[in-house]
Design a protein around this motif. Structure first.
Motif, PDB file in Angstrom:
ATOM      1  N   THR A  65     164.620  81.347  70.437  1.00 50.33           N
ATOM      2  CA  THR A  65     163.833  82.159  71.266  1.00 50.33           C
ATOM      3  C   THR A  65     164.341  81.692  72.592  1.00 50.33           C
ATOM      4  N   GLN A  66     164.728  80.384  72.828  1.00 46.33           N
ATOM      5  CA  GLN A  66     165.141  79.933  74.277  1.00 46.33           C
ATOM      6  C   GLN A  66     166.503  80.484  74.222  1.00 46.33           C
ATOM      7  N   ARG A 123     162.058  78.030  68.070  1.00 48.44           N
ATOM      8  CA  ARG A 123     161.912  77.817  69.363  1.00 48.44           C
ATOM      9  C   ARG A 123     163.153  77.713  70.036  1.00 48.44           C
TER      10      ARG A 123
END
Length: 142
Positions: free
Chosen positions: A39-40, A36
């Motif tokens: 991806t950020q 995550r």
């Protein structure tokens, strides 16, 4: 007083504000958090790249519009110089005619007023041209 033996459940070793923090790290949840976060960061990188490109396009647009403005004001200054020279010549002719008695004072003042207007216009156009050139130079430095 604390003794040298580590006894977790001995009540006399605990003071009023003492606490224990225990945590368990499971590798499965770290993988989700890491993916995550990756991806950020990728999305943030893409947003920064697009913002940079947008700023580059705006700078190019400013540069082109300033270049067009400089060219327009350069042509306008040429015409203003020509108009000023013609007005100056007309004023000299009117002055000579007035001194010879061939021109009335009102007509002489009208020619003087026209000369002053053209002179003012010429100076304003040169000022605008110089300001546009300065803007062009500052944009070229950036």
């Amino acid at each position: 007083y604390f003794d040298n033996n580590f006894e977790l459940f001995k009540g006399s070793n605990w003071n009023g504000n003492s606490f224990i923090n225990l945590g368990v790290r499971i590798p499965i949840t770290e993988g989700f958090q890491r993916s995550r976060k990756i991806t950020q960061l990728k999305l943030q990188n893409q947003a920064n790249s697009l913002a940079y490109q947008d700023q580059q396009h705006k700078n190019e647009l400013d540069r082109l519009s300033t270049e067009r403005e400089v060219m327009r004001l350069q042509e306008k200054s040429r015409r203003a110089i020509d108009n000023f020279r013609m007005a100056e010549e007309n004023f000299r002719n009117a002055e000579a005619q007035y001194l010879n008695g061939r021109l009335l004072i009102g007509e002489f003042y009208q020619q003087s007023y026209t000369y002053q207007l053209e002179k003012n216009n010429y100076l304003n156009v040169l000022y605008d041209y110089m300001m546009a050139r300065l803007k062009q130079e500052t944009l070229a430095r950036n």
